[in-house]
Every structure is written in C-alpha cells, then in structure tokens.
Design a protein around this motif. Structure first.
Motif, PDB file in Angstrom:
ATOM      1  N   UNK B 126       0.858  -1.190   0.000  1.00 33.59           N
ATOM      2  CA  UNK B 126       0.000   0.000   0.000  1.00 33.59           C
ATOM      3  C   UNK B 126       0.889   1.232   0.000  1.00 33.59           C
ATOM      4  N   UNK B 127       0.650   2.176  -0.893  1.00 32.21           N
ATOM      5  CA  UNK B 127       1.534   3.333  -1.028  1.00 32.21           C
ATOM      6  C   UNK B 127       2.596   3.017  -2.083  1.00 32.21           C
ATOM      7  N   UNK B 128       3.799   3.494  -1.862  1.00 34.95           N
ATOM      8  CA  UNK B 128       4.861   3.296  -2.848  1.00 34.95           C
ATOM      9  C   UNK B 128       5.623   2.002  -2.554  1.00 34.95           C
ATOM     10  N   UNK B 129       6.027   1.319  -3.649  1.00 38.87           N
ATOM     11  CA  UNK B 129       6.763   0.082  -3.425  1.00 38.87           C
ATOM     12  C   UNK B 129       8.245   0.231  -3.788  1.00 38.87           C
ATOM     13  N   UNK B 130       8.694   1.483  -3.970  1.00 41.70           N
ATOM     14  CA  UNK B 130      10.121   1.689  -4.266  1.00 41.70           C
ATOM     15  C   UNK B 130      10.619   2.938  -3.547  1.00 41.70           C
ATOM     16  N   UNK B 131      11.850   2.837  -3.077  1.00 38.18           N
ATOM     17  CA  UNK B 131      12.459   3.974  -2.392  1.00 38.18           C
ATOM     18  C   UNK B 131      13.144   4.898  -3.382  1.00 38.18           C
ATOM     19  N   UNK B 141       7.277  -0.237   5.263  1.00 38.55           N
ATOM     20  CA  UNK B 141       7.155  -1.074   6.460  1.00 38.55           C
ATOM     21  C   UNK B 141       6.506  -2.419   6.154  1.00 38.55           C
ATOM     22  N   UNK B 142       6.958  -3.413   6.890  1.00 35.37           N
ATOM     23  CA  UNK B 142       6.216  -4.674   6.923  1.00 35.37           C
ATOM     24  C   UNK B 142       4.921  -4.453   7.676  1.00 35.37           C
ATOM     25  N   UNK B 143       3.937  -5.345   7.452  1.00 36.77           N
ATOM     26  CA  UNK B 143       2.610  -5.129   8.044  1.00 36.77           C
ATOM     27  C   UNK B 143       2.668  -5.078   9.570  1.00 36.77           C
ATOM     28  N   UNK B 144       3.467  -5.970  10.145  1.00 38.17           N
ATOM     29  CA  UNK B 144       3.520  -6.021  11.607  1.00 38.17           C
ATOM     30  C   UNK B 144       4.248  -4.788  12.155  1.00 38.17           C
ATOM     31  N   UNK B 145       5.279  -4.325  11.424  1.00 40.48           N
ATOM     32  CA  UNK B 145       6.009  -3.126  11.850  1.00 40.48           C
ATOM     33  C   UNK B 145       5.052  -1.938  11.900  1.00 40.48           C
ATOM     34  N   UNK B 146       4.195  -1.820  10.863  1.00 40.58           N
ATOM     35  CA  UNK B 146       3.236  -0.708  10.840  1.00 40.58           C
ATOM     36  C   UNK B 146       2.328  -0.759  12.061  1.00 40.58           C
ATOM     37  N   UNK B 147       1.939  -1.987  12.452  1.00 43.18           N
ATOM     38  CA  UNK B 147       1.083  -2.133  13.636  1.00 43.18           C
ATOM     39  C   UNK B 147       1.878  -1.779  14.895  1.00 43.18           C
ATOM     40  N   UNK B 153       0.616   4.796   5.850  1.00 41.61           N
ATOM     41  CA  UNK B 153       1.267   5.522   4.755  1.00 41.61           C
ATOM     42  C   UNK B 153       1.070   7.030   4.956  1.00 41.61           C
ATOM     43  N   UNK B 154       2.165   7.782   4.831  1.00 36.98           N
ATOM     44  CA  UNK B 154       2.100   9.234   4.989  1.00 36.98           C
ATOM     45  C   UNK B 154       2.520   9.699   6.367  1.00 36.98           C
ATOM     46  N   UNK B 155       2.493   8.794   7.360  1.00 37.90           N
ATOM     47  CA  UNK B 155       2.885   9.189   8.713  1.00 37.90           C
ATOM     48  C   UNK B 155       4.403   9.315   8.817  1.00 37.90           C
ATOM     49  N   UNK B 156       4.841   9.958   9.862  1.00 43.01           N
ATOM     50  CA  UNK B 156       6.266   9.911  10.196  1.00 43.01           C
ATOM     51  C   UNK B 156       6.384   9.420  11.626  1.00 43.01           C
ATOM     52  N   UNK B 157       7.505   8.798  11.919  1.00 40.53           N
ATOM     53  CA  UNK B 157       7.782   8.454  13.318  1.00 40.53           C
ATOM     54  C   UNK B 157       9.277   8.588  13.574  1.00 40.53           C
ATOM     55  N   UNK B 158       9.599   8.703  14.848  1.00 36.73           N
ATOM     56  CA  UNK B 158      10.975   9.043  15.201  1.00 36.73           C
ATOM     57  C   UNK B 158      11.670   7.838  15.814  1.00 36.73           C
ATOM     58  N   UNK B 159      12.841   7.539  15.242  1.00 38.27           N
ATOM     59  CA  UNK B 159      13.636   6.446  15.759  1.00 38.27           C
ATOM     60  C   UNK B 159      15.035   6.976  16.013  1.00 38.27           C
ATOM     61  N   UNK B 160      15.489   6.888  17.232  1.00 39.21           N
ATOM     62  CA  UNK B 160      16.849   7.310  17.556  1.00 39.21           C
ATOM     63  C   UNK B 160      17.120   8.735  17.030  1.00 39.21           C
ATOM     64  N   UNK B 161      16.198   9.589  17.292  1.00 37.63           N
ATOM     65  CA  UNK B 161      16.295  10.998  16.853  1.00 37.63           C
ATOM     66  C   UNK B 161      16.227  11.187  15.346  1.00 37.63           C
ATOM     67  N   UNK B 162      15.887  10.162  14.620  1.00 39.17           N
ATOM     68  CA  UNK B 162      15.731  10.294  13.167  1.00 39.17           C
ATOM     69  C   UNK B 162      14.244  10.239  12.823  1.00 39.17           C
ATOM     70  N   UNK B 163      13.803  11.204  12.021  1.00 38.04           N
ATOM     71  CA  UNK B 163      12.424  11.173  11.515  1.00 38.04           C
ATOM     72  C   UNK B 163      12.357  10.175  10.357  1.00 38.04           C
ATOM     73  N   UNK B 164      11.439   9.225  10.445  1.00 34.26           N
ATOM     74  CA  UNK B 164      11.238   8.294   9.326  1.00 34.26           C
ATOM     75  C   UNK B 164       9.886   8.588   8.694  1.00 34.26           C
ATOM     76  N   UNK B 165       9.879   8.598   7.348  1.00 33.99           N
ATOM     77  CA  UNK B 165       8.640   8.913   6.654  1.00 33.99           C
ATOM     78  C   UNK B 165       8.124   7.643   5.983  1.00 33.99           C
ATOM     79  N   UNK B 166       6.907   7.238   6.330  1.00 31.79           N
ATOM     80  CA  UNK B 166       6.351   5.984   5.798  1.00 31.79           C
ATOM     81  C   UNK B 166       5.788   6.244   4.407  1.00 31.79           C
ATOM     82  N   UNK B 167       6.380   5.633   3.385  1.00 28.29           N
ATOM     83  CA  UNK B 167       5.841   5.813   2.031  1.00 28.29           C
ATOM     84  C   UNK B 167       5.092   4.573   1.559  1.00 28.29           C
TER      85      UNK B 167
END
Ligand SMILES: Nc1ncnc2c1ncn2[C@@H]1O[C@H](COP(=O)(O)OP(=O)(O)O)[C@@H](O)[C@H]1O
Ligand SMILES: [Mg+2]
Lengths: 228, 379
Positions: B126-131, B141-147, B153-167
């Motif tokens: 769902x969303x884009x399938x290529x970086x 993200x894998x389905x379980x990771x998203x959960x 899709x479209x959200x961002x979340x922060x990991x270790x002070x890095x913003x990650x953008x879910x495409x």
C-alpha cells in the motif's frame, strides 16, 4: 439318558495359608436327573456353596469327576468352563446381582451376548426372547426400569428371567430367598416350580424349610451328602 | 460390549464427566502447543520463502537470518557485478536495530534504492513500493512493523532521533506470528549506513540469478568465486534448515511438555479406570459367572477408557480454536485463526486413541483377574 449333573467322589480342598487346608467336600456323590427340583440343605460351612460352585462350572474339584449334561467338566480349562456356564447353566444369586447400569430388559438380554458365535442370535431376536422371559416372571411392565427402582422380589424375578433366557440345562439358585420377605419368597418359589414344571431342572441351596415342599431334598454335612 | 460401556459410563455421570474434563484439558494443551509449533514452522517457512529462488551471500558462519554478518561494500559490489546475478532483482542489504524508545527497538534494513524487488518481489504494497527518488528518510514497512509503531502511509515516526517517513506498507505475509519480513522496516542502504555509523559495509547480498541461470549453478559459481572460508552462499533450503535448527531447543521443549501432558492424562484415565474396576468387582464377577469371557471383560474396560478419551478429545478439539484465539488475544496479537490445521487434528486423534487404549490395558487386565466366586461372595 444322561444325568443333568453327575458328580463322583468330589473333593474340594482349600489352602488357607501356612500349610493349613480345609476340606470343604469329602468325596461327595450327586446325581441330578432331568426335570428334578433339588433342594440342598445343611448347616453353615457344610460345603453347600462349594458344591454349587462346582456344579455351576465356576471352579474345578480337587479330585473326582463331574459331568454336566454328559460332558466332563472336572478337567476343563477356564475358557471351556466359561462357555459351559453361558450355554448350560442359569444362575440365581442371593443378592440378585443384576447389572446396575442396565435396564431390566438389557439385564435379561445380557447372557445371550455370551453365547459363542454359532449360537448367538441378532439383537432383535435377543430382545424378543428377553421380553418373553420377562413376561414369564410377570414383569412385562418393568422392562425399561433400572434395577435400583425395583423391590427385592422384583429384582429376583428379573434374575430368574435372566437365568432362563439361554434355555439352560438347569438353574442354580444359592439361597434365592435369603434376602426376601416371606411373601416375596413364596412368589419366587412358585415361579421356580412353574419353571420346573415347564421342564427346566432346578438346583437350589436354602436354609428355609418353608420353601422345600415338593422338592427332592439333599442334606449335606461335613462335605458329603447324607443318605436320604 | 460397546453399548454396555456407554451405559456404564452414563450411570457414573459425575466421575465420567470429571475424567472427560481432565482429558479435554490435556487435549487443549496439546492443541495449543500444536498451534504454537505450527505457527513457528509456518513463520519459518515464510521467512525462508522470502528468499525463494534467491541466494543470500553473507559472511561465513553467521547463519540465517544473516544478522551478524559484515561484508565490505567492495566485496558486495563484486558479488552483484557477477554475470550470474540479475542486477535488477539483487541488492546489498544492511540490517540493524535502532532504539524506538527505552524498551523497544526497530529492526531496520537498508537496501539499494530501486532494488526493492530483490526482497519484496511479489508482495503487495500500500503506497509506494520503491524507495527510488524518494527522500533519504523514506521507509517501507512490513505489516507487523506498521502495527507495532502504529503508523500508516504518509505518517512519520521518530527512531533514535531520526524522523522516518512511511511511504509504503506491505501486506501481511504469513498467518500467525509475524515473520521477519512482516516486522521489518525498509530504508535506503545509505540512510541505514549513516544512522548506524557503518559506512562502507553491508550485511549480505540478496541475489536473484540471471535469466537462464539455475539457482544451483548460481550458488556454485558464487561460492567458487569467493573464498569459502570467508563467505557462504545460502539457498532457501539452506536457510530453512538453519532456521529450523535454531528452533530445535524450542521443539524439544514443546515435545517434552507434550510428553508430560500425555503421561498425566494416561495416568488420570488409568487410575480412574482402576478405581472403577475395583468398584465393579461384583458386576464383573456376575458377568463372568453368566459366561462372559475374559476377553470380552477386557474389551468392556478398554472401550470405557477409549470412550472417555475420545469424548474428551472431541470436546477438546471443538474448544481449541476459541482457546487459541484467546491465547493470541492475551499475547497481543491482532490476527486470529479460525481453522485447525489438519496436522493438529490428526495428532490429537492419534493421541486420544493411543492413550485411551493404553491406559485401559492395566485396569482391563485387572478386571480379567476377578474370580466370579470371590466376586459373588463380595458384598
Ligand atoms: N475360598 C475359600 N477359601 C478357603 N476356605 C473356604 C473357601 N470357600 C469355602 N471355604 C471353607 O469351606 C467350607 C465350606 O464352605 P461353604 O461351601 O461356603 O459352606 P456353606 O455354603 O455350606 O456355608 C467352610 O469351612 C469354608 O470356610
Ligand atoms: Mg454358602
């Protein structure tokens, strides 16, 4: 004609431990002819039950020869004795011994399941025969009852029906009225005479002098039958 | 004798019910353990399936998944440049874990942008399938990771002070527990090298053989082209073997529990049947006097224990699905299962019949030893 029961010089010895032995039967002779009604009497411990166990093919004598319906059973194996009991002997016990989980009808039907394959009939015929026997003892209205719901006299009548069901050569009854009041006792004895009149041999052990009329009485003492 | 066995059991309702509940509980436990094993194997299979038709080039001795493997990007480039390798469907990957918060970390996998098909070839996204062409911090993200991170899709979340953008979010791969693909976060290789401070290294290469090259040939070529004491090339089969052997301890542990449950339920039935034979001494003696053979007495008792065991088994089977789903719910899973795998049904059927028969044997033998003379004396 062969005797229904023929016992010659029957000995039964029990080992009661520490080398002590009890001689329950001491060279007892017995003949029972077809159609007889026998009452075996005697004091407690004289060997009545022991004799009945032998005649009932429940046990082997220590010594002597025993024939049932012309077949020598005194040296038969356990499984041959079992077959003998199923086919030739009807049992009536002092404590009725109906199977508590089975209805009256199923109790009476039960011995027919024990017949060997060549003599066994299908379930429908077995039920029919069971009901026939229950009519003889006048319990047609109690077929679906469990034994626990019956009076003592009724239970013993069920036991009589059960004893009859395989057309035995003879019926063995150990104190059949021992647990019954006098009215029920009378009833049972009348029934046994009725069955006897129809041709079935009856061998009964009893203490009760009231019920031995019109029977051949064998008195047993210290493991032998007293001369008549 | 079967009908009499039924009637006997019916006449002792409370005891029969108790044993049936006991057997049922054992069957439920066996069933749940069966499910756990089944799901484990399924997810292992799914893990291995993610490299179906592919090879994994990794450092020697690091097993599968190649989490502990480190190879230099130079070697990786040589690998991917080999003529047996399909460059479009092969990629270097770098896998690492980064803290999400104080208690959880995120498994993150860097792959060469545009080579996503090396890993997520057949998976719907769902969303884009290529970086490719996306901003540096984009992730799929894998389905379980998203959960797990509660994003879409479209959200961002922060990991270790890095913003990650879910495409993109992949669709679920396996039933039951999450496989590694399901719980993986895919980002660009460069990004992961940066945030994990591992410039110039990758974990492994995922290789799809070129058209017309068999997997076996590709594996041999790769293995021969590089020092086999330094590098290993895995196929799906090799991976499956490694994954299963990783779980050997769990399998042994679960088998042990099952063995214990079997023993407990067998003893339960046996003890109750022995009690019941003792209780029925007079009835069995009566049957023997009436001419019932030892064989048929034996059969009666074995039937009774079989009936108990089978009824317990059937009720257990019926209750397994709700119980297992409850178990999943309590374990925090959001996906449930509504069918029992045939292998579990068969396992329980065999268990129930074997236990029923064997635990009836000793009581049945005891019953055949009852002498009618003694029994008739019995009051
Ligand atoms: N199984 C046995 N073991 C040892 N002694 C026995 C056994 N059965 C009977 N006896 C003994 O044999 C004798 C006869 O017993 P039994 O046949 O039961 O007498 P009755 O029925 O006339 O009272 C008694 O002394 C009794 O104690
Ligand atoms: Mg007696």
């Amino acid at each position: 004609m062969t005797n229904v029961v023929l016992g010659k010089e029957l000995w039964k010895r029990y080992n009661i431990g520490e080398g002590i032995q009890v001689h329950a039967l001491r060279g007892l002779n017995i003949t029972v002819d077809e159609g007889e009604f026998i009452s075996i009497m005697g004091p407690s411990g004289s060997g009545k039950s022991t004799l009945l166990n032998l005649i009932g093919a429940l046990d082997n004598p220590t010594k002597g020869e025993l024939f049932i319906d012309g077949e020598k059973i005194s040296s038969m194996s356990e499984s041959e004795l079992t077959k003998m009991r199923a086919e030739k002997i009807g049992f009536i016990f002092q404590t009725f011994n109906l199977l508590p989980a089975l209805t009256v009808r199923d109790n009476v039907e039960f011995p027919m399941r024990n017949l060997s394959r060549d003599k066994k009939v299908d379930k429908i015929s077995r039920i029919k025969r069971a009901e026939e026997c229950l009519e003889i003892v006048d319990l047609g209205h109690r077929m679906d009852y469990l034994p626990a719901k019956l009076s003592g006299g009724e239970r013993q009548r069920v036991a009589i029906a059960r004893a009859l069901v395989n057309h035995p050569k003879f019926i063995l009854a150990d104190e059949p009225t021992g647990n019954l009041d006098s009215e029920a006792s009378d009833n049972i004895i009348k029934l046994l005479h009725h069955i006897n009149n129809e041709g079935t041999t009856v061998i009964m052990v009893t203490h009760d002098k009231e019920i031995i009329n019109n029977t051949r009485i064998l008195k047993i003492r210290d493991g032998v039958i007293e001369p008549e | 004798m079967l009908d009499i066995a039924f009637k006997d059991l019916k006449s002792k309702k409370s005891r029969t019910t108790m044993v049936i509940i006991g057997v049922m509980t054992c069957v439920l436990l066996i069933g749940v353990i069966g499910y756990i094993t089944y799901d484990l194997q399924e997810s292992i299979q799914a893990d291995a399936n993610s490299i179906a038709g592919k090879l994994v080039f990794e450092k020697y001795g690091t097993g599968y998944p190649p989490s502990g493997s480190i190879i230099s990007e130079n070697v990786s480039d040589q690998v991917l440049a080999n003529s047996v390798v399909n460059p479009d469907k092969s990629t270097a990957l770098l896998s690492t874990a980064l803290p999400l918060n104080s208690t959880t970390s995120v498994g993150i996998v860097g792959i060469t942008q545009g080579k996503e098909r090396a890993l997520i070839n057949n998976i719907k996204v769902n969303g884009k399938n290529s970086l490719l062409g996306q901003s540096n911090n984009s992730v799929i993200l894998g389905s379980q990771a998203a959960i797990n991170y509660n994003v879409t899709v479209g959200d961002t979340f922060t990991v270790d002070n890095q913003q990650l953008k879910v495409i993109g979010v992949m669709q679920k791969q396996s039933i039951g527990s999450a496989t590694s693909l399901d719980s993986t976060v895919f980002a660009s290789l460069q990004f992961v090298q940066n945030i994990s401070q591992s410039p110039g290294v990758v974990t492994a290469d995922i290789i799809t053989p070129n058209n017309g090259v068999s997997l076996q040939d590709a594996q041999n070529t790769m293995q021969n082209s590089f020092n086999s004491s330094l590098y290993t090339v895995y196929t799906q089969q090799d991976a499956l073997q490694v994954l299963n052997s990783n779980e050997n301890a769990s399998y042994v542990f679960l088998d042990l529990i099952i063995a214990m449950i079997l023993i407990v339920s067998a003893i339960l039935i046996m003890v109750v049947m022995m009690m019941s034979v003792k209780e029925k001494t007079k009835d069995i003696g009566t049957m023997r006097a009436l001419g019932t053979s030892r064989m048929r007495i034996m059969l009666l008792i074995i039937y009774e224990s079989l009936i108990i065991s089978c009824i317990g088994g059937i009720i257990g089977l019926i209750l397994i699905i709700p119980l297992y789903n409850l178990f999943l719910l309590l374990a925090g899973s959001t996906s449930f299962s509504y069918t029992i795998p045939l292998s579990i049904v068969l396992e329980i059927a065999v268990v129930v019949i074997v236990i029923g028969t064997f635990s009836g044997l000793i009581p049945a033998y005891q019953a055949t030893r009852i002498s009618p003379i003694e029994a008739l004396r019995y009051e």
